[in-house]
Write an enzyme that holds these catalytic residues in place. Structure first.
Site, PDB file in Angstrom:
ATOM      1  N   GLU A 173       0.816  -1.226   0.000  1.00 50.96           N
ATOM      2  CA  GLU A 173       0.000   0.000   0.000  1.00 50.96           C
ATOM      3  C   GLU A 173       0.849   1.276   0.000  1.00 50.96           C
ATOM      4  O   GLU A 173       0.603   2.196   0.785  1.00 50.96           O
ATOM      5  CB  GLU A 173      -0.946  -0.006   1.203  1.00 50.96           C
ATOM      6  CG  GLU A 173      -2.021  -1.067   1.100  1.00 50.96           C
ATOM      7  CD  GLU A 173      -3.076  -0.974   2.196  1.00 50.96           C
ATOM      8  OE1 GLU A 173      -2.938  -0.148   3.111  1.00 50.96           O
ATOM      9  OE2 GLU A 173      -4.056  -1.753   2.135  1.00 50.96           O
ATOM     10  N   GLU A 291      -5.600  -8.307  -0.604  1.00 44.71           N
ATOM     11  CA  GLU A 291      -6.342  -7.952   0.603  1.00 44.71           C
ATOM     12  C   GLU A 291      -7.787  -7.677   0.208  1.00 44.71           C
ATOM     13  O   GLU A 291      -8.045  -6.784  -0.604  1.00 44.71           O
ATOM     14  CB  GLU A 291      -5.765  -6.723   1.319  1.00 44.71           C
ATOM     15  CG  GLU A 291      -4.453  -6.957   2.034  1.00 44.71           C
ATOM     16  CD  GLU A 291      -4.038  -5.768   2.890  1.00 44.71           C
ATOM     17  OE1 GLU A 291      -4.938  -5.070   3.430  1.00 44.71           O
ATOM     18  OE2 GLU A 291      -2.824  -5.538   3.025  1.00 44.71           O
TER      19      GLU A 291
END
Length: 500
Positions: A173, A291
């Site tokens: 991320e 995710e």
């Protein structure tokens, strides 16, 4: 009563259902590792301190590739802290989750756990506070058979044979301002390309995942993927995608969450294909959706505001969402979206597995149990094999809230060796829906069985007071007459039909 008609034909396919689609995610976060999978004092603990009752549930869940050790955690992690004699490992501050990391479990111990559950390791490297040098050092430690300083260190630490890790995540991320070492797309794309090239100089056949957007709501979504891949297209194999969904007092929109996941996947693949065309490349970049889950993220944001300088607990209770029937139905719908895009989603990891927004919960010194979300994942992993079919659907629609008008029934189907499976979600909140399925285009004989999740109380849960309140139910309405199946789906329900 709403109605939906589905046509299945083996001539119209999406693509192969790759087993990595049913992956998981273990992060050093809250009670996931400590008091979750690892509790040496528990009566069920094995010789390595891992709870055998949890191991059996993870095996039943059917997860394949498991991403580790993060997540936000990895962007501040020194992998060296987690190897060598356990009693000599340092305690460190975990800035991502405002905790203390004991490093009692590291790479060696986690591989022992993976061997017990029968899953493959997907390892993430720290490209937040660290970089290319540390990534290739970890690769040398893990995968070189011997004869170098780091590979011999691994052998001295008890692992004579290499770990043989093939799939690696290049950070986590990095588009997020919350991430340690957050970078813009230009800087991250250059770093990912440089790190990938260096890792391939050691082991050319690695499968490498570049960071995509951490959510479709990010202001850079789409442009981030394009920019990163302009730098790293020929050096990586996959671009990641992350998405979480919560009810947030809007059940109508929540039940249509799969529509958002569909949009996410289409946007990312469009960006990747644009770069492919621009570079005139023969290579195709697919998605690692590493995710995804249902998560009450607003609760975490409120919790984060309470942290103090003096408070750095070990394995605090964080992100321990208790999942409802509605959550399970939505999660089943997200699995339908992943199957519907099996041609481009090569890997996916439910985030996470135990205690931390997980389908499995534990109590220290006590029992382990299945949350409501356990069931759609375990059944889909068990039944969805072979090829994902392009389901031709027609029928009634329903209000999808912020997602607009959506089909009342969401669907996906797979077929393999004379067996088929159909996965269905009825989004209607008050009415049952009749579904007919035309099998004339499939060579699938045999009886049908239908099971799923639904309940008069959409907010029923499995918790410590009643760990088995919600479970799979058999849908007795399913019938097969020749090449036609009919079934009545209860309101707000997820159902799996196995054929043959």
């Amino acid at each position: 009563m709403p109605r939906t008609h589905l046509v299945l034909d083996s001539a119209f396919t999406v693509g192969p259902v790759r087993r990595r689609l049913f992956g998981g995610f273990v992060e050093h976060l809250g009670r996931h590792v400590y008091d979750g999978i690892h509790e040496p004092a528990h009566e069920s603990a094995d010789e390595h301190g891992f709870r055998k009752d949890v191991i059996e549930l993870v095996k039943e869940l059917g997860v394949t590739t498991i991403r580790y050790p993060g997540g936000n955690f990895v962007s501040g992690y020194k992998w060296e802290d987690g190897v060598g004699p356990v009693d000599q490992r340092p305690r460190r501050l975990d800035l991502a989750w405002h905790s203390t990391e004991t490093n009692e479990v590291g790479l060696h111990e986690f591989q022992q756990w993976l061997d017990s559950v029968g899953s493959e390791l997907m390892l993430a490297v720290n490209l937040g506070t660290r970089g290319t040098a540390e990534a290739i050092e970890l690769l040398e430690y893990a995968n070189i058979p011997g004869g170098t300083a780091l590979s011999e260190q691994r052998r001295a630490n008890g692992k004579d044979e290499p770990f043989g890790i093939t799939m690696w995540c290049l950070g986590n991320e990095m588009d997020g301002p919350w991430q340690l070492g957050h970078k813009n797309a230009e800087d991250y794309g250059k770093l990912a390309a440089m790190t990938a090239k260096a890792m391939r100089q050691i082991q050319p056949g690695l499968e490498l995942v570049a960071c995509g957007s951490s959510g479709a709501s990010m202001p850079t979504f789409g442009e981030w993927e394009r920019t990163v891949l302009e730098h790293a297209y020929e050096d990586v194999d996959y671009i990641s995608a992350h998405a979480y969904y919560e009810e947030d007092d809007d059940l109508t929109s929540f039940l249509a969450s799969g529509t958002n996941m569909d949009h996410f996947i289409k946007t990312v693949t469009t960006a990747a294909d644009h770069v492919q065309a621009h570079k005139k490349s023969d290579k195709r970049i697919d998605i690692s959706f590493d995710e995804w889950n249902v998560w009450s993220i607003t609760k975490w944001e409120e919790k984060a505001k309470t942290f103090t300088l003096e408070d750095w607990p070990v394995a605090p209770r964080l992100l321990e969402d208790v999942y409802t029937v509605a959550d399970a139905v939505v999660l089943g719908g997200l699995l339908i979206s992943l199957l519907r895009h099996a041609d481009r989603v090569a890997s996916a990891s439910i985030a996470q597995l135990v205690n931390v927004i997980g389908p499995i919960m534990t109590e220290p010194g006590g029992e382990a149990w299945r949350q409501t979300t356990f069931f759609p994942f375990s059944v889909t992993s068990r039944l969805a094999h072979g090829t994902s079919l392009n389901v031709v659907a027609s029928g009634d629609t329903v209000d999808g809230g912020k997602h607009g008008t959506v089909p009342v029934v969401d669907s996906a189907a797979t077929v393999e060796d004379g067996r088929a499976a159909v996965f269905l979600v009825n989004r209607h909140q008050t009415e049952s829906t009749t579904v007919t399925i035309d099998l004339a285009g499939l060579s699938v004989e045999g009886d049908v069985h239908a099971e799923g999740i639904w309940d008069d109380d959409l907010h029923a849960v499995n918790d410590l007071t009643d760990t088995a309140r919600v479970g799979l139910k058999t849908n007795e309405s399913v019938r097969r007459e020749g090449d036609t199946i009919t079934i009545e789906l209860p309101p707000v329900s997820w159902t799996a039909i196995s054929i043959g």
